[in-house]
Scaffold this active site. Sequence first.
Site, PDB file in Angstrom:
ATOM      1  N   GLU A 363       0.830  -1.219   0.000  1.00 31.66           N
ATOM      2  CA  GLU A 363       0.000   0.000   0.000  1.00 31.66           C
ATOM      3  C   GLU A 363       0.867   1.273   0.000  1.00 31.66           C
ATOM      4  O   GLU A 363       0.532   2.283   0.620  1.00 31.66           O
ATOM      5  CB  GLU A 363      -1.031  -0.049   1.130  1.00 31.66           C
ATOM      6  CG  GLU A 363      -1.924  -1.274   0.937  1.00 31.66           C
ATOM      7  CD  GLU A 363      -3.286  -1.213   1.541  1.00 31.66           C
ATOM      8  OE1 GLU A 363      -3.750  -0.111   1.855  1.00 31.66           O
ATOM      9  OE2 GLU A 363      -3.893  -2.283   1.686  1.00 31.66           O
TER      10      GLU A 363
HETATM   11  N1  CAA Z   1      -6.129  12.152  -4.442  1.00 24.54           N
HETATM   12  C1  CAA Z   1      -6.601  12.642  -5.607  1.00 24.54           C
HETATM   13  N2  CAA Z   1      -5.844  12.780  -6.699  1.00 24.54           N
HETATM   14  C2  CAA Z   1      -4.561  12.386  -6.616  1.00 24.54           C
HETATM   15  C3  CAA Z   1      -4.006  11.841  -5.437  1.00 24.54           C
HETATM   16  C4  CAA Z   1      -4.851  11.720  -4.313  1.00 24.54           C
HETATM   17  N3  CAA Z   1      -4.426  11.210  -3.149  1.00 24.54           N
HETATM   18  N4  CAA Z   1      -2.708  11.526  -5.654  1.00 24.54           N
HETATM   19  C5  CAA Z   1      -2.451  11.886  -6.936  1.00 24.54           C
HETATM   20  N5  CAA Z   1      -3.584  12.382  -7.497  1.00 24.54           N
HETATM   21  C6  CAA Z   1      -3.739  12.928  -8.858  1.00 24.54           C
HETATM   22  C7  CAA Z   1      -2.777  14.093  -9.061  1.00 24.54           C
HETATM   23  O1  CAA Z   1      -3.335  15.292  -8.591  1.00 24.54           O
HETATM   24  C8  CAA Z   1      -2.563  14.078 -10.549  1.00 24.54           C
HETATM   25  O2  CAA Z   1      -3.663  14.702 -11.179  1.00 24.54           O
HETATM   26  P1  CAA Z   1      -3.430  15.898 -12.280  1.00 24.54           P
HETATM   27  O3  CAA Z   1      -2.699  15.231 -13.403  1.00 24.54           O
HETATM   28  O4  CAA Z   1      -4.811  16.313 -12.622  1.00 24.54           O
HETATM   29  O5  CAA Z   1      -2.611  16.947 -11.607  1.00 24.54           O
HETATM   30  C9  CAA Z   1      -2.637  12.598 -10.896  1.00 24.54           C
HETATM   31  O6  CAA Z   1      -3.348  11.948  -9.823  1.00 24.54           O
HETATM   32  C10 CAA Z   1      -1.272  11.963 -11.031  1.00 24.54           C
HETATM   33  O7  CAA Z   1      -0.594  12.168  -9.810  1.00 24.54           O
HETATM   34  P2  CAA Z   1       0.973  12.350  -9.691  1.00 24.54           P
HETATM   35  O8  CAA Z   1       1.478  13.251 -10.777  1.00 24.54           O
HETATM   36  O9  CAA Z   1       1.285  12.734  -8.291  1.00 24.54           O
HETATM   37  O10 CAA Z   1       1.453  10.866 -10.033  1.00 24.54           O
HETATM   38  P3  CAA Z   1       2.859  10.200  -9.880  1.00 24.54           P
HETATM   39  O11 CAA Z   1       3.093   9.385 -11.097  1.00 24.54           O
HETATM   40  O12 CAA Z   1       3.901  11.192  -9.499  1.00 24.54           O
HETATM   41  O13 CAA Z   1       2.623   9.138  -8.685  1.00 24.54           O
HETATM   42  C11 CAA Z   1       2.470   8.419  -6.410  1.00 24.54           C
HETATM   43  C12 CAA Z   1       2.172   9.493  -7.438  1.00 24.54           C
HETATM   44  C13 CAA Z   1       2.051   8.997  -5.077  1.00 24.54           C
HETATM   45  C14 CAA Z   1       3.947   8.044  -6.352  1.00 24.54           C
HETATM   46  C15 CAA Z   1       1.608   7.156  -6.738  1.00 24.54           C
HETATM   47  O14 CAA Z   1       2.028   6.548  -7.931  1.00 24.54           O
HETATM   48  C16 CAA Z   1       1.605   6.117  -5.626  1.00 24.54           C
HETATM   49  O15 CAA Z   1       0.906   6.267  -4.613  1.00 24.54           O
HETATM   50  N6  CAA Z   1       2.338   5.007  -5.800  1.00 24.54           N
HETATM   51  C17 CAA Z   1       2.274   3.892  -4.871  1.00 24.54           C
HETATM   52  C18 CAA Z   1       1.207   2.918  -5.274  1.00 24.54           C
HETATM   53  C19 CAA Z   1       0.803   2.013  -4.146  1.00 24.54           C
HETATM   54  O16 CAA Z   1       0.560   2.440  -3.026  1.00 24.54           O
HETATM   55  N7  CAA Z   1       0.672   0.736  -4.462  1.00 24.54           N
HETATM   56  C20 CAA Z   1       0.191  -0.203  -3.509  1.00 24.54           C
HETATM   57  C21 CAA Z   1      -0.431  -1.334  -4.220  1.00 24.54           C
HETATM   58  S1  CAA Z   1      -1.961  -1.822  -3.561  1.00 24.54           S
HETATM   59  C22 CAA Z   1      -1.622  -2.929  -2.333  1.00 24.54           C
HETATM   60  O17 CAA Z   1      -0.536  -3.053  -1.861  1.00 24.54           O
HETATM   61  C23 CAA Z   1      -2.826  -3.621  -1.837  1.00 24.54           C
HETATM   62  C24 CAA Z   1      -2.637  -4.931  -1.214  1.00 24.54           C
HETATM   63  O18 CAA Z   1      -2.977  -5.957  -1.809  1.00 24.54           O
HETATM   64  C25 CAA Z   1      -2.265  -5.004   0.213  1.00 24.54           C
END
Ligand code: CAA
Length: 380
Positions: A363
């Site tokens: 996550e």
């Molecule tokens: N709420 C709303 N919108 C959001 C947001 C949020 N929390 N976070 C990002 N966004 C939006 C941004 O505003 C952006 O929108 P615009 O283009 O309109 O400005 C868009 O989404 C893209 O965001 P970023 O440019 O910030 O994207 P990024 O490529 O830089 O990535 C990141 C951001 C935070 C690194 C994201 O990729 C991330 O969270 N990565 C980790 C993924 C993760 O947690 N994976 C876990 C897998 S699930 C799991 O583990 C479940 C299980 O089985 C236990």
Amino acid sequence: MDFNLSEEHIMIRDAARDFAQTELLPGVIERDNKQEFPDELVKKMGELGFMGIMVDPKYGGSGMDAISYVLIMEELSKIDASASVMVSVNNSLVCYGLEAYGSEEQKQKYLTKLATGEFLGAFCLSEPEAGSDATSQKTTAIDKGDHYLINGTKNWITNGGRADVYLVIAQTDKDKGSHGINAFIVEKGTEGFHIGPKEDKLGIRGSDTHTLQFNDVKVPKKNRIGANGSGFRFAMKTLSGGRIGIASQALGIASGAYELALKYSKERKAFGTEICNHQAIAFKLADMYTEIEAARHLVMKAAWDKDQGNNYDKSSAVAKLYASKVAMEHTVEAVQIHGGNGFVKEYHVERLMRDAKITQIYEGTSEIQKIVISRSLIRE
Ligand code: CAA
């Protein structure tokens, strides 16, 4: 400000503690060895209302708040983090995702069963080449008019083998980047949807983790969640709540290990006295208690933010980052306090140490939490 739990919260915590002691503790070592978790235990957690803790009772949920959720998660995780990850994924990724963003038809058809534990859910975002970099989805969902055609591979999916309902994130329009991503509901047994072998893991071994393969999987358009192109934001918002769940899991693993270490240190004697009387051990206990208490406050703050309707993207990332660090460091200390006994399975702490590691990975890794936190600080 009131740091006391309400009567109701104490009752909920005690019910979860009782369940963990009477139902999860027996057999936890064997389940870890055999990498299994019986359906009856999932069913019992459903009967207690643990599978849809925050879901509105009109959809079969328990209608409790996020504070109750973290109290339950902590108690289950003290004993069996494999059980608590099933609870966490089902609650904060699947049920929350559907309740907050699904259509009424989707809620009636899926949420009502997921919230009672009749169905189990899985959340499918990670891919072989898109773990932390979640926007780089290679799984495609091509719009074919009345349906989408999904192709691709999802990795490390919790509940991957035993779920009934899968929320699958896929790229519909590559040119639009994160705005071309959608989330879909895929039912187990859909043609072309294959479940790969179970992963042989370091920790949370009772929980099943699989690779999933999608080969021309036909998903009706009504199974898309939310507006076209909203799938990435859906995943990010849902994961913010998920991180409260994993933070409370980490807190439970840490506090479970601390309780075992404290008890052991009061019983085990060395150099003519119980080992807790040696400053080398007493100071470890003091550090453990202090940092676990700090983690608990951060976890509660994130849950409180959610209950208040505040934005919890940052507070959930802070809670997960810190609680998972505390879990890793202090489960190692709990093994150390147990000495040789800490290295054998019957004392439980080695399992908690193995289970702790995943809380720094899934996550969103600790490094990803730092991205979320720092971006939020810079924006504020
Ligand atoms: N709420 C709303 N919108 C959001 C947001 C949020 N929390 N976070 C990002 N966004 C939006 C941004 O505003 C952006 O929108 P615009 O283009 O309109 O400005 C868009 O989404 C893209 O965001 P970023 O440019 O910030 O994207 P990024 O490529 O830089 O990535 C990141 C951001 C935070 C690194 C994201 O990729 C991330 O969270 N990565 C980790 C993924 C993760 O947690 N994976 C876990 C897998 S699930 C799991 O583990 C479940 C299980 O089985 C236990």
